[in-house]
Design a protein around this motif. Structure first.
Motif, PDB file in Angstrom:
ATOM      1  N   GLY A 499       0.687  -1.400  -0.544  1.00 17.69           N
ATOM      2  CA  GLY A 499      -0.102   0.086  -0.496  1.00 17.69           C
ATOM      3  C   GLY A 499       0.285   1.352   0.271  1.00 17.69           C
ATOM      4  O   GLY A 499       0.365   2.421  -0.282  1.00 17.69           O
ATOM      5  N   PHE A 500       1.831   0.851   1.560  1.00 14.66           N
ATOM      6  CA  PHE A 500       2.555   1.982   0.730  1.00 14.66           C
ATOM      7  C   PHE A 500       3.540   2.923  -0.202  1.00 14.66           C
ATOM      8  O   PHE A 500       3.355   3.995  -1.274  1.00 14.66           O
ATOM      9  CB  PHE A 500       3.619   1.971   2.063  1.00 14.66           C
ATOM     10  N   LEU A 501       3.511   1.893  -1.897  1.00 15.15           N
ATOM     11  CA  LEU A 501       4.095   2.133  -2.617  1.00 15.15           C
ATOM     12  C   LEU A 501       3.275   2.084  -3.861  1.00 15.15           C
ATOM     13  O   LEU A 501       3.661   2.265  -5.331  1.00 15.15           O
ATOM     14  CB  LEU A 501       5.502   1.712  -2.900  1.00 15.15           C
ATOM     15  N   ALA A 502       1.923   2.020  -3.529  1.00 13.65           N
ATOM     16  CA  ALA A 502       0.917   1.320  -4.532  1.00 13.65           C
ATOM     17  C   ALA A 502       0.703   3.063  -4.806  1.00 13.65           C
ATOM     18  O   ALA A 502      -0.651   2.924  -4.253  1.00 13.65           O
ATOM     19  CB  ALA A 502       0.288   1.491  -4.608  1.00 13.65           C
ATOM     20  N   ILE A 503       1.578   3.745  -5.534  1.00  9.85           N
ATOM     21  CA  ILE A 503       0.920   5.230  -6.326  1.00  9.85           C
ATOM     22  C   ILE A 503       0.113   5.285  -7.615  1.00  9.85           C
ATOM     23  O   ILE A 503       0.632   5.228  -8.404  1.00  9.85           O
ATOM     24  CB  ILE A 503       2.591   5.848  -6.754  1.00  9.85           C
ATOM     25  N   GLY A 504      -0.693   5.563  -7.350  1.00 12.23           N
ATOM     26  CA  GLY A 504      -1.699   6.185  -8.887  1.00 12.23           C
ATOM     27  C   GLY A 504      -0.885   6.549  -9.266  1.00 12.23           C
ATOM     28  O   GLY A 504      -0.816   7.559  -9.100  1.00 12.23           O
ATOM     29  N   VAL A 505      -2.467   6.977 -10.781  1.00  9.26           N
ATOM     30  CA  VAL A 505      -2.301   7.859 -11.304  1.00  9.26           C
ATOM     31  C   VAL A 505      -2.840   9.100 -10.810  1.00  9.26           C
ATOM     32  O   VAL A 505      -1.588  10.584 -11.246  1.00  9.26           O
ATOM     33  CB  VAL A 505      -2.820   7.800 -13.094  1.00  9.26           C
ATOM     34  N   LEU A 506      -3.431   9.309  -9.902  1.00  9.60           N
ATOM     35  CA  LEU A 506      -3.806  10.548  -9.688  1.00  9.60           C
ATOM     36  C   LEU A 506      -2.778  11.092  -8.343  1.00  9.60           C
ATOM     37  O   LEU A 506      -2.854  12.409  -8.502  1.00  9.60           O
ATOM     38  CB  LEU A 506      -5.250  10.377  -8.845  1.00  9.60           C
ATOM     39  N   PRO A 507      -2.327  10.243  -7.428  1.00  6.89           N
ATOM     40  CA  PRO A 507      -1.501  10.648  -7.260  1.00  6.89           C
ATOM     41  C   PRO A 507       0.153  11.420  -7.302  1.00  6.89           C
ATOM     42  O   PRO A 507       0.381  12.527  -7.610  1.00  6.89           O
ATOM     43  CB  PRO A 507      -0.627   9.371  -5.798  1.00  6.89           C
ATOM     44  N   ILE A 508       0.315  10.781  -8.955  1.00  9.75           N
ATOM     45  CA  ILE A 508       1.360  11.042  -9.592  1.00  9.75           C
ATOM     46  C   ILE A 508       1.116  12.782 -10.258  1.00  9.75           C
ATOM     47  O   ILE A 508       1.967  13.369 -10.045  1.00  9.75           O
ATOM     48  CB  ILE A 508       1.658  10.609 -10.548  1.00  9.75           C
ATOM     49  N   LEU A 509      -0.326  12.255 -10.530  1.00 13.44           N
ATOM     50  CA  LEU A 509      -0.562  13.684 -11.105  1.00 13.44           C
ATOM     51  C   LEU A 509      -0.374  15.079 -10.383  1.00 13.44           C
ATOM     52  O   LEU A 509      -0.290  16.823 -10.155  1.00 13.44           O
ATOM     53  CB  LEU A 509      -1.629  13.899 -12.218  1.00 13.44           C
ATOM     54  N   LEU A 510      -0.882  14.721  -8.923  1.00 15.04           N
ATOM     55  CA  LEU A 510      -1.342  15.795  -7.536  1.00 15.04           C
ATOM     56  C   LEU A 510       0.684  15.563  -8.041  1.00 15.04           C
ATOM     57  O   LEU A 510       0.255  17.886  -7.365  1.00 15.04           O
ATOM     58  CB  LEU A 510      -1.574  14.777  -6.815  1.00 15.04           C
ATOM     59  N   GLY A 511       1.506  15.568  -7.134  1.00 14.88           N
ATOM     60  CA  GLY A 511       2.822  15.750  -7.479  1.00 14.88           C
ATOM     61  C   GLY A 511       3.390  16.476  -8.383  1.00 14.88           C
ATOM     62  O   GLY A 511       4.097  16.736  -8.145  1.00 14.88           O
ATOM     63  N   ILE A 512       2.655  16.219  -9.477  1.00 21.23           N
ATOM     64  CA  ILE A 512       3.578  16.875 -11.105  1.00 21.23           C
ATOM     65  C   ILE A 512       2.704  17.894 -10.203  1.00 21.23           C
ATOM     66  O   ILE A 512       3.426  19.690 -10.812  1.00 21.23           O
ATOM     67  CB  ILE A 512       2.953  16.151 -12.388  1.00 21.23           C
ATOM     68  N   THR A 513       1.899  18.416 -11.079  1.00 16.23           N
ATOM     69  CA  THR A 513       0.999  19.560 -10.768  1.00 16.23           C
ATOM     70  C   THR A 513       1.650  20.908  -9.437  1.00 16.23           C
ATOM     71  O   THR A 513       1.571  21.774  -9.289  1.00 16.23           O
ATOM     72  CB  THR A 513      -0.423  19.472 -10.195  1.00 16.23           C
ATOM     73  N   MET A 514       1.285  20.207  -8.275  1.00 18.02           N
ATOM     74  CA  MET A 514       2.044  20.800  -7.122  1.00 18.02           C
ATOM     75  C   MET A 514       3.401  21.282  -7.147  1.00 18.02           C
ATOM     76  O   MET A 514       3.939  22.488  -7.220  1.00 18.02           O
ATOM     77  CB  MET A 514       1.627  19.383  -5.753  1.00 18.02           C
ATOM     78  N   TRP A 515       4.011  20.215  -7.983  1.00 14.50           N
ATOM     79  CA  TRP A 515       5.789  20.964  -8.149  1.00 14.50           C
ATOM     80  C   TRP A 515       5.280  21.941  -9.394  1.00 14.50           C
ATOM     81  O   TRP A 515       6.203  23.238  -8.789  1.00 14.50           O
ATOM     82  CB  TRP A 515       6.416  19.659  -9.091  1.00 14.50           C
ATOM     83  N   LEU A 516       4.563  22.071  -9.883  1.00 18.26           N
ATOM     84  CA  LEU A 516       4.608  22.858 -11.591  1.00 18.26           C
ATOM     85  C   LEU A 516       4.204  24.224 -10.724  1.00 18.26           C
ATOM     86  O   LEU A 516       3.983  25.279 -10.611  1.00 18.26           O
ATOM     87  CB  LEU A 516       3.606  23.036 -12.072  1.00 18.26           C
ATOM     88  N   GLN A 517       3.362  24.540  -9.138  1.00 28.38           N
ATOM     89  CA  GLN A 517       2.585  25.349  -8.800  1.00 28.38           C
ATOM     90  C   GLN A 517       3.708  26.051  -7.365  1.00 28.38           C
ATOM     91  O   GLN A 517       3.569  27.043  -8.189  1.00 28.38           O
ATOM     92  CB  GLN A 517       1.476  24.623  -7.982  1.00 28.38           C
ATOM     93  N   PHE A 518       4.655  24.719  -7.037  1.00 25.28           N
ATOM     94  CA  PHE A 518       5.685  25.454  -6.107  1.00 25.28           C
ATOM     95  C   PHE A 518       6.796  26.326  -7.433  1.00 25.28           C
ATOM     96  O   PHE A 518       7.363  27.477  -7.231  1.00 25.28           O
ATOM     97  CB  PHE A 518       6.324  24.926  -5.761  1.00 25.28           C
ATOM     98  N   LYS A 519       6.879  25.879  -8.703  1.00 32.91           N
ATOM     99  CA  LYS A 519       8.166  26.599  -9.643  1.00 32.91           C
ATOM    100  C   LYS A 519       7.411  28.310  -9.654  1.00 32.91           C
ATOM    101  O   LYS A 519       8.345  28.688  -9.848  1.00 32.91           O
ATOM    102  CB  LYS A 519       7.761  26.301 -10.370  1.00 32.91           C
ATOM    103  N   LEU A 520       6.283  28.775 -10.069  1.00 30.98           N
ATOM    104  CA  LEU A 520       6.362  29.977 -10.056  1.00 30.98           C
ATOM    105  C   LEU A 520       6.273  30.669  -8.881  1.00 30.98           C
ATOM    106  O   LEU A 520       5.848  31.605  -8.898  1.00 30.98           O
ATOM    107  CB  LEU A 520       4.126  29.815 -10.332  1.00 30.98           C
ATOM    108  N   ASN A 521       5.872  29.699  -7.689  1.00 27.43           N
ATOM    109  CA  ASN A 521       6.033  30.611  -6.224  1.00 27.43           C
ATOM    110  C   ASN A 521       7.278  31.986  -6.116  1.00 27.43           C
ATOM    111  O   ASN A 521       8.059  31.148  -6.630  1.00 27.43           O
ATOM    112  CB  ASN A 521       5.970  29.666  -4.747  1.00 27.43           C
TER     113      ASN A 521
END
Length: 583
Positions: A499-521
């Motif tokens: 369970g700890f490593l079962a990273i789905g598509v949505l969590p990956i998209l969450l991480g990518i969009t969060m990274w893009l958001q921080f890049k604009l900060n």
């Protein structure tokens, strides 16, 4: 050397969050329902329900339910929401399935079974009767008589039993179109002497709830006594355990062993995450109520009214109710309003923030009825929330862009006063005042979103309306984690990641969009803070992986809208964009 120390510190903090969070979350914030599907060779395959009854998933039982059901005469229960039967031996409602709910999302999945007769695995039933001194009353082996064969809405059944002392006992049962039974008990005293009797009701179940009881979602014994709902008592207390340390700090009323209450009206029974059985006395009468443990692994919730003196040739009557079904928000609210059941909506453990969580649910449910898809409803809810917060977010982004514009000056001050931290702080404060920027301005929208995020978490976790609700493609249950993970090549490999490593598509998209958001900060002035911000999106990708897909969807869409707002802000203020680019 300083930078290396900062990097190491950031890594240590990240590891603490990454590995420490699951331990904390499992107790305080259980992530999501068990997965409803598994991706096999790129296709969604329904999984068996982990808490399904033995008859549904396995043959294990004390005796087969079909055999036990034939042991005694029965009356059929047939309503739009319920199917089952009443056992005439002991006047028990002990055979009940929820016709509109399935164990899993599979098309051939059996309906959820709530009640089973004594003598089967997971025995679970309600019984109603009488107690008295100096009078023979019916017991659990009494065979009640009736002329009826079907209990349905508008078609009540009447059970009778006569003792050899001249008393006639009667139980009249009726049921509505949802989950509520009305129990009318009476005793006619046809003897030559007055008698004293008291009606009682009970719910008995075998074993603990298959849904864990946590800080945010109580399961097990539950009741409302004197207008206050009690979540304190759990199965461990009935087993003889004293309340734990945190329970005592919180001021629990539970005690080891039997827990007794005296109350005017109220209700009591047992709750799972989605299902509830509860006995409900007349709201105007005072009762003695108990949670107790019986023989073996049996637990019981019961109440009895005050003794009633029945003179000769008189009849004593009492009315109570029995709820057995799904904890649907609108149904519970209707019973609270129309039947006068105190705090009946609190059968769902909304917690302290019910005043905020129920409006979020109502909006989400309204959007679902509008569009017919809970995933789309969550996206629309996210847009509404971001729209309402847009004026505040606009000020936040403007302040953050201004912070990026003053980055060169801040770096100059850091170089100039790198050996004098106190002087550096003074100069930075003076710079903020001169340039009219606030480094904490970006915190306000985040703080405002916390209660919304928590409310959505509770809604997805607790409300049955979200159970087994699909979104698109492989997401068949928004209350369970995203099942599609690249770690097994989206199901092409015969391997199920932990369970700890079962990273789905949505969590990956969450991480990518969060990274893009921080890049604009704006870049943080503190190197440690900047290092934490740089890896935080990927940490949250792991943290959010076990949570409900609906929650992941909300956060991902919120990130995308935030990025769009930031882009829009920079398009309106090209000078800020240019200054930020130079920084």
């Amino acid at each position: 050397m300083e930078n290396w120390r900062n990097v190491v510190l950031a890594c240590v903090l990240s590891l603490l969050v990454l590995f420490g969070w699951p331990i904390v979350a499992n107790h305080f914030f259980p992530p999501a329902n068990p997965p409803a599907t598994k991706i096999v060779k790129g296709k969604s395959v329904p999984l068996p329900a982990p808490g399904a009854t033995p008859a549904a998933d396995a043959p294990a039982a004390i005796r087969a339910r079909e055999v036990v059901l034939k042991d005694s005469p029965r009356i059929v229960i047939d309503t739009p929401r319920l199917r089952g039967s009443i056992n005439l031996r002991g006047a028990r409602i002990d055979d009940l399935v929820l016709a509109t709910y399935r164990e899993t999302i599979a098309k051939d999945s059996p309906p959820v079974r709530l009640l089973s007769p004594s003598g089967t695995a997971d025995a679970y039933f309600a019984a109603f009767g009488f107690a008295g001194d100096g009078v023979t009353t019916p017991n659990d082996q009494t065979l009640w008589q009736t002329q009826d064969s079907l209990l349905a809405p508008g078609k009540p059944v009447t059970l009778t039993w006569r003792n050899d002392q001249g008393q006639l006992f009667t139980i009249k049962l009726s049921v509505d179109e949802n989950y509520l039974f009305t129990i009318e008990q009476s005793v006619a005293n046809l003897s030559g002497n007055a008698i004293s009797v008291r009606p009682w009701s009970l719910v008995s179940r075998t074993g603990h709830s298959k849904d864990p009881s946590t800080w945010t979602a109580h399961t097990g014994p539950i009741g409302t006594f004197n207008g206050a709902t009690n979540y304190d008592v759990n199965f461990a207390n009935l087993d003889g355990q004293e309340p734990g340390f945190f329970a005592r700090i919180g001021g629990t009323t539970a005690q080891a062993g039997t827990n007794s209450f005296s109350s005017k009206g109220g209700w009591l029974g047992f709750t799972d995450k989605y299902w509830l059985t509860t006995i409900i006395p007349d709201p105007a009468k005072t009762i003695d109520a108990n949670f107790r443990k019986g023989e073996g692994d049996r637990y019981q919730a019961d109440f009895s009214a005050a003794p009633v003196i029945v003179p000769q040739n008189r009849v004593a009557r009492s009315t109570s109710h029995f709820f057995a079904g799904a904890k649907e928000v609108t149904v519970l609210d209707a019973y609270k309003k129309n039947q006068g059941f105190a705090n009946f909506d609190r059968a769902i453990d909304w917690g302290w923030f019910i005043w905020f969580e129920k409006p979020i649910f109502n909006v989400l449910d309204w959007l679902f009825k509008l569009v017919g898809n809970f995933g789309v409803a969550i996206i629309l809810l996210t847009c509404i929330v971001r729209g309402l917060m847009f004026p505040i977010a606009q000020k936040q982004f403007a302040s953050m862009a201004a912070m990026r514009a003053v980055q060169p000056k801040m770096k100059e001050l850091q170089e100039k006063h790198k050996d004098d931290k106190q002087k550096l702080q003074q100069e930075l404060l003076a710079l903020y005042q001169k340039e009219k920027v606030n480094p904490l301005a970006g915190c306000l929208p985040i703080l405002l979103q916390i209660p919304i995020f928590y409310a959505l978490y509770k809604v997805l976790m607790l409300t049955i309306e979200m159970r087994h609700q699909p979104f698109v493609a492989w997401i068949k249950d928004l209350s369970a984690p995203d099942p599609m993970t690249p770690l097994n090549l989206f199901g092409l490999l015969d391997f199920t990641p932990p369970g700890f490593l079962a990273i789905g598509v949505l969590p990956i998209l969450l991480g990518i969009t969060m990274w893009l958001q921080f890049k604009l900060n704006p870049t943080a002035t503190d190197p440690v803070q900047q290092q934490v911000f740089s890896i935080m999106p990927w940490i949250f990708m792991f943290i959010m992986a076990p949570f409900a897909a609906g929650l992941q969807l909300y956060w991902t869409v919120s990130n995308l809208l935030t990025i769009a707002q930031q882009k829009w802000l920079y398009s309106r203020h090209p000078t800020l964009r240019a200054q930020a680019g130079k920084a």
